[in-house]
Design an enzyme around this catalytic site. Structure first.
Site, short mmCIF file in Angstrom:
data_model
loop_
_atom_site.label_atom_id
_atom_site.label_comp_id
_atom_site.label_asym_id
_atom_site.label_seq_id
_atom_site.Cartn_x
_atom_site.Cartn_y
_atom_site.Cartn_z
N LYS A 85 44.66 -2.57 32.53
CA LYS A 85 45.79 -2.22 33.49
C LYS A 85 45.04 -3.67 34.25
CE LYS A 85 47.39 -1.08 38.20
NZ LYS A 85 47.01 0.21 39.10
N SER A 160 51.32 1.32 40.99
CA SER A 160 51.43 -0.03 40.61
C SER A 160 51.07 -0.16 39.21
CB SER A 160 50.01 -0.93 41.38
OG SER A 160 48.35 -0.19 40.89
N SER A 184 49.50 5.37 42.33
CA SER A 184 50.06 4.40 41.54
C SER A 184 49.57 4.80 40.08
CB SER A 184 48.72 2.82 41.61
OG SER A 184 49.68 2.54 42.36
#
Length: 476
Positions: A85, A160, A184
């Site tokens: 990520k 996210s 997230s």
């Protein structure tokens, strides 16, 4: 590209890919090339990646090939493609944090979780899409635009960790690393038909630089199967010297993957529907998913009952908002670049900077006291059951570009997950329900502190009873 058995390589789970590498049925280079070709062909319509590191991945795959040929002792996930990520530092690879302000930032150090995944043998193909500094529960930014749900690309993939989830759901990767400070991992897992684990606080190191001041954020896996996620958690888990939080480790000789092959026994499961968020209303499909999960659990012999009064969560949301805004006050953004931040980020930063020291400390105290009391109040249950989001996935652009209104919409949409970032308990998203139009709707299971093992055993039992890994979006 197909394996020696005629199966498409992306149809293989991460553990099946690792096994095929060990059996010399497929090489790491073949796995990497297959994944890169799918990224090149499919990602322009999905937006899963911010940066693809094809040359680095090929070089790592070549080294992995040599280790196989040379008869070296191989790590458990040797040669399996994944991605990191873009909120996590990767040495020598640009790390944007989803912000055009940091579009050219290249760190000189890996985050601890990056090091751990590499040591387990995985090969990163790049950096997955994330919103600016990870604040929203959806993924969109000024660098590459939105991460789209592969089941319907007019919809947002969640956030996210939206890029990570979209990559796995579309078959670009078998599994991917995400992080979760307020839902997230669970939100995009639920949207994209995946199994995601938000580990306990202290299970996976946030070192060396991540701030632990709020103690909300953790690192965890997104995968298509429980066993793949458990294997990835095994690779990620463990503290680094100096970490401020340490989750109690499993007993010697045990693994999270091992718990995926154990029956959970009869569990007492407490469920609830009221998140305590004013204005939050449940979509009928979310309610249907919740009731279906409850019935499935009861049918498997578990004791499922409503919490007597529901979690006392309403009083903590104002304090959570304060702490969330506090985390925007130390962004590595020079004052001259502030106008280039997205409206939501500017709103949270301004709100945080306007707080007094007393405001900040009182909010932190409120959350800590709530966590203690909540865990005590629910200690009679082995697992808690709740929805994740209040509605089905939102269209691209639905949250708007007005910072305060965006934030209010997010609060009502993602009303359930953040409580467990406050308490530090482990939680998972299980993909048990699909709408009539074919959209996944995940449901959340929450464990006792540091008890990912029970959640993994229970989730594997659910997966066996209601398999989901064969379900794929049309882009597959």
């Amino acid at each position: 590209m197909t394996s020696s058995t005629g199966t498409q390589l992306h149809d293989l789970t991460a553990l099946e890919q690792a096994s095929a590498v060990r059996a010399r049925q497929v090489s790491p280079t073949e796995l990497v090339e297959h994944a890169l070709s799918r990224i090149e062909a499919l990602d322009p319509g999905i937006g899963a990646f911010i940066t693809v590191t094809a040359d680095r991945a090929r070089a790592a795959a070549a080294r992995a090939d040599q280790a196989v040929v040379g008869g070296a002792e191989l790590p458990p996930l040797h040669g399996v493609p994944t991605a990191i990520k873009d909120l996590n530092n990767t040495a020598g690879v640009r790390t944007t944090f989803g912000s055009r302000v940091l579009a050219e930032f290249v760190p000189d150090v890996d985050d601890a979780v990056v090091t751990a995944l590499a040591a387990a043998g995985t090969i990163s193909l790049g950096k997955t899409n994330t919103p600016e500094f990870g604040f929203p529960c959806y993924t969109d930014n000024d660098l590459v635009g939105p991460a789209r749900c592969p089941w319907d690309t007019s919809l947002l993939a969640g956030g996210s960790s939206g890029g990570a989830a979209a990559a796995v759901a579309a078959g670009l990767l078998p599994f991917a690393q995400g992080s979760d400070g307020g839902g997230s991992i669970r939100i995009p897992a639920g949207i994209n038909g995946l199994f995601g684990i938000k580990p306990s606080r202290g299970r996976v190191s946030n070192g060396p630089y991540a701030s632990e001041a709020t103690a909300l954020g953790v690192q965890g896996p997104l995968a298509r199967t429980v066993r793949d996620a458990a294997a990835m958690l095994d690779a990620m888990a463990g503290p680094v010297t100096g970490d401020p939080f340490w989750a109690a480790p499993l007993p010697a000789g045990e693994t999270f993957l091992g718990h995926a092959d154990r029956t959970p026994g009869t569990l007492r499961i407490g469920r609830y529907l009221d998140p305590g968020m004013p204005g939050a209303e449940l979509d009928p499909e979310v309610l249907a998913a919740y009731e279906d999960a409850s019935a499935l659990l009861a049918g498997l012999g578990h004791e499922v009952e409503d919490l007597p009064a529901g979690p006392p969560t309403e009083a903590i949301f104002p304090s959570f908002e304060v702490v969330w805004a506090l985390s925007a006050t130390t962004l590595p953004v020079p004052e001259a670049a502030v106008p280039h931040l997205r409206p939501l980020t500017r709103f949270l930063r301004e709100r945080g900077l306007a707080l007094s020291a007393r405001d900040a400390m009182e909010a932190m105290f409120t959350l800590r006291l709530f966590a203690r009391r909540f865990i005590q109040a629910t200690s009679g249950y082995d697992v808690l059951l709740a929805p994740i989001c209040t509605t089905t996935p939102r269209p691209v652009g639905w949250f708007g570009d007005d910072g305060p209104e965006d934030f209010e919409r997010q609060k009502r949409y993602a009303a359930f997950p953040a409580v467990y970032n406050v308490t530090g308990q482990p939680a998972v998203s299980v993909p048990l329900w699909w709408t009539a139009s074919g959209l996944p709707v995940g449901t959340m299971l929450v464990g006792r502190p540091a008890d990912e093992a029970t959640l993994i055993s229970l989730s594997a039992q659910l997966e066996a009873a209601r398999p989901w890994a064969h379900r794929h979006p049309g882009v597959w």
